[in-house]
Motif scaffolding. Structure first.
Motif, PDB file in Angstrom:
ATOM      1  N   VAL A 291       0.931   0.369  11.327  1.00 16.60           N
ATOM      2  CA  VAL A 291       2.419   0.370  11.899  1.00 16.60           C
ATOM      3  C   VAL A 291       2.447  -0.630  12.962  1.00 16.60           C
ATOM      4  O   VAL A 291       1.624  -1.122  13.677  1.00 16.60           O
ATOM      5  CB  VAL A 291       2.515   1.888  12.384  1.00 16.60           C
ATOM      6  CG1 VAL A 291       2.384   2.969  11.206  1.00 16.60           C
ATOM      7  CG2 VAL A 291       1.706   2.124  13.596  1.00 16.60           C
TER       8      VAL A 291
ATOM      9  N   GLY B  50       6.018   0.570   8.581  1.00 23.30           N
ATOM     10  CA  GLY B  50       5.077   1.698   8.633  1.00 23.30           C
ATOM     11  C   GLY B  50       5.465   2.981   9.261  1.00 23.30           C
ATOM     12  O   GLY B  50       4.734   4.167   8.977  1.00 23.30           O
ATOM     13  N   VAL B  51       6.347   2.787  10.116  1.00 25.88           N
ATOM     14  CA  VAL B  51       6.440   4.316  10.740  1.00 25.88           C
ATOM     15  C   VAL B  51       7.204   5.106   9.924  1.00 25.88           C
ATOM     16  O   VAL B  51       6.935   6.476  10.032  1.00 25.88           O
ATOM     17  CB  VAL B  51       7.539   4.053  12.118  1.00 25.88           C
ATOM     18  CG1 VAL B  51       8.013   5.287  12.592  1.00 25.88           C
ATOM     19  CG2 VAL B  51       6.910   2.973  13.049  1.00 25.88           C
TER      20      VAL B  51
END
Length: 660
Positions: A365, A372-373
């Motif tokens: 992330v 990626g969150v």
């Protein structure tokens, strides 16, 4: 319990298998024997189909403690050939069945193999950990995964997952929580973490020194995130709970080495369901990250890894970090199978295999770009309950039910982690319900105090996530207001026990025996060795009185044991007799413990708790009848201890000092 956890979130195809069985004519005279009956029932259901779907959903939700993941698209290995319009129809059918009063749930589409994944984060470097999943070919079956979760009618019935956030200093732990709970990205200079800090020195240094707590909710409509603060407005935790069907509670722990004692207490005393290990991509697994990983493995807590700062890390450094992480997780000490989470399919598969298997999901992330969150948030949404918590005690019906009979409940045990003095309310304690349930008006025992005594009190009020509730269930974190108890009467490590479960006040102990394993020690551990011992909410220095072989029975002759005492080194296993230095504690059989002193660390399990008379007998037998410690044995029944000595000048007896 492992079987229950494994079946709870395994991909459930029983609903569609049952439809096939019904459609093939087995057990139902109304079923039609057509090969495409399953697809027809999902796409063009009649009243009988809807009734069957409703009953099946209600049964599976009850077995899954309020939530379950379904997978559609294959019938006994044969593809259903679902088109985009068919997927919409199947979703509408399941939603209509879930909306009925018997089920009262919502349906969320998690993954569609036929749709383009809009968040293929992390694929660039996924090969360093595990081979990437091959894309679905045109002839492969189209798989669709759904999350079905019951809508809680009360805050008491809301699902909760507790996640401890650990990692080395400057790994981005508080920043990650700030992005998740506030809904705004970081500016690269720690803006997102400012709202999480409690003290001014934390803001100045950017380092957490205490156990912080934040929540992230998921609503009752479509599972979207519910935050108590965002860029537009700020709402209270109680408002988040009112709108949420599930809450993820984050425990923000310190990463600096000088706050290690606080971190160990947070992991051992707060009873997290999972551990989120934060690793900076530009630094790797260094410093306290290894200590925190070892502690989580020693406590038996499932771990998933989040690699942060991928936006500022060169590709070759990121590859080196991922390879190092894979090597550590696959080592003989961890024995984990790292799985790179790069798309929504891998999110669903990782969550379904996380608890029951050795899988360790790895996320990549960036808190600045947001890469990626979204995948991490989806993973937190579908994380299963790591323990059979409130669901086994809460009402099974979707509507508020009558109070549960006390004979069906486990004995109450409430571990106290924090104490507050609230104006116009009195003493309020915060902690975790290890077992049983508590309601407003219950009479409870509070203790042990510094003398080992318990006092009776009454629960005046209960709050869960700052919202007033009538009761709390096993596995939940609640705050209790106690009647006629002053702040000075309560300390961390005390417990609350229901008075009806104990006709007489419970007893505390200073001495207990545990089967331990020494994970690391530079030299040897012998009698009179002292270390900080963590056992649930208990945190106190303890001393080693006696070391016995691991296969020793309690009935073994003590005289023979005196000849077998030896020293412990790294990797040794033995039964060790511990004694608390300061005051008695409430210890139960089977409790897991961690003891550490400097770099020395070991883990164990309590196998015997000594009574007051047993304590006196054991103390007289240690070292051939000579006392090796001069601390109090039992504060309530402290008496003169006869010392055997050949020197007539020495006093014959002395009083054991009383601690206050």
């Amino acid at each position: 319990m492992a079987d229950k956890l494994k079946t709870k979130y395994a991909v459930d195809t029983s609903l569609f298998d049952a439809l096939v069985e019904q459609a093939s004519g087995t057990g139902n005279e109304l079923a039609v024997a057509e090969p495409r009956a399953l697809k027809q029932r999902l796409l063009t259901p009649d009243d009988a189909d809807m009734l069957f779907l409703t009953d099946t959903l209600a049964r599976r939700l009850t077995e899954g403690h309020g939530e379950v993941v379904f997978e559609a698209g294959v019938d006994n290995g044969t593809s259903l050939d679902l088109s985009d319009d068919d997927i919409k129809t199947v979703t509408a059918t399941l939603t209509a069945a879930a909306d009925r009063p018997l089920v009262n749930a919502f349906v969320q589409l998690l993954y569609d193999s036929g749709a383009d994944d809009t968040q293929p984060e992390g694929k660039k470097h996924a090969r360093a950990i595990v081979e990437k999943t091959k894309p679905v070919s045109n002839g492969a079956a189209r798989i669709v995964s759904y999350l079905v979760r019951r809508r809680p009618q009360r805050i008491e019935d809301m699902l909760e997952v507790r996640v401890a956030v650990v990692g080395n200093v400057d790994a981005g732990k508080s920043t990650m929580l700030g992005v998740l709970t506030q809904g705004a990205l970081d500016d690269g200079r720690g803006l997102a973490r400012l709202a999480l800090f409690k003290h001014k020195h934390e803001v100045d240094t950017g380092r957490t020194s205490s156990v912080g707590m934040e929540i992230l909710g998921f609503n009752k409509v479509d599972g979207a995130a519910v935050r108590h603060t965002d860029i537009h407005r700020k709402v209270g935790w109680d408002a988040v709970c009112q709108r949420s069907s599930k809450i993820v509670t984050f425990l923000d722990l310190a990463g600096h080495e000088k706050y290690l004692k606080t971190t160990v207490y947070g992991m051992a005393g707060s009873a997290p369901d999972y551990v989120m290990l934060m690793v900076a991509a530009n630094a790797g697994v260094v410093g306290m990250a290894k200590e925190h990983l070892g502690l989580a493995l020693a406590l038996g807590i499932p771990v998933f890894v989040v690699v942060t700062k991928i936006d500022m890390c060169p590709p070759h450094v990121l590859d080196a970090t991922l390879k190092q992480l894979s090597r550590i997780l696959r080592s003989s000490g961890c024995r984990k199978l790292p799985v790179a989470v790069s798309d929504r399919k891998s999110v669903v598969m990782a969550a379904s295999r996380f608890v029951g298997q050795r899988v360790c999901p790895v996320f990549q992330v960036s808190n600045v770009t947001g890469e990626g969150v979204g995948l991490l948030q989806t993973f937190l949404n579908i994380l299963p309950l790591a323990s059979c918590s409130a669901a086994s005690l809460m009402p099974k019906s979707p509507t508020p039910a009558s109070p549960i009979a006390s004979e069906d409940e486990a004995p109450l045990r409430y571990d106290i982690n924090e104490i507050f003095a609230v104006p116009y309310v009195g003493t309020v304690v915060s902690g975790h319900l290890s077992s049983g349930s508590v309601r407003v008006g219950d009479m409870v025992w509070l203790g042990p105090d510094y003398n080992g005594n318990f006092v009776a009190t009454q629960v005046r009020g209960i709050h869960r996530k700052r919202a007033e509730v009538e009761c709390g269930y096993q596995g939940q974190s609640v705050s209790l207001a106690l009647r006629k108890i002053s702040r000075s009467q309560v300390r961390k490590g005390m417990v609350l026990l229901r008075k009806d479960d104990h006709e007489v006040p419970p007893t505390a102990t200073c001495t207990f025996e545990a089967e331990v394993v020494v994970l690391y020690h530079s030299t040897t551990i012998t009698s009179r060795y002292q270390a900080m011992l963590h056992c649930g909410p208990v945190r106190q220095t303890a001393q080693v009185l006696c070391i016995r072989p691991a296969d020793t029975d309690e009935s073994t002759d003590q005289t023979a044991l005196d000849k077998q005492r030896n020293a412990l080194r790294t990797g040794d296993r033995a039964r060790v007799l511990f004694q608390f230095i300061r005051h008695p504690e409430y210890i139960t059989l089977g409790s897991r413990l961690v003891f550490r002193e400097g770099r020395t660390k070991g883990v164990g399990k309590v196998v015997r708790v000594l009574s007051a008379s047993e304590e006196r007998n054991v103390m007289k037998q240690v070292k051939n009848g000579t006392m090796v410690v001069d601390q109090r044995i039992d504060a309530v029944q402290a008496e003169t201890i006869q010392l055997k000595t050949s020197d007539p000048a020495e006093p014959k007896a002395r009083k054991v000092p009383t601690l206050s």
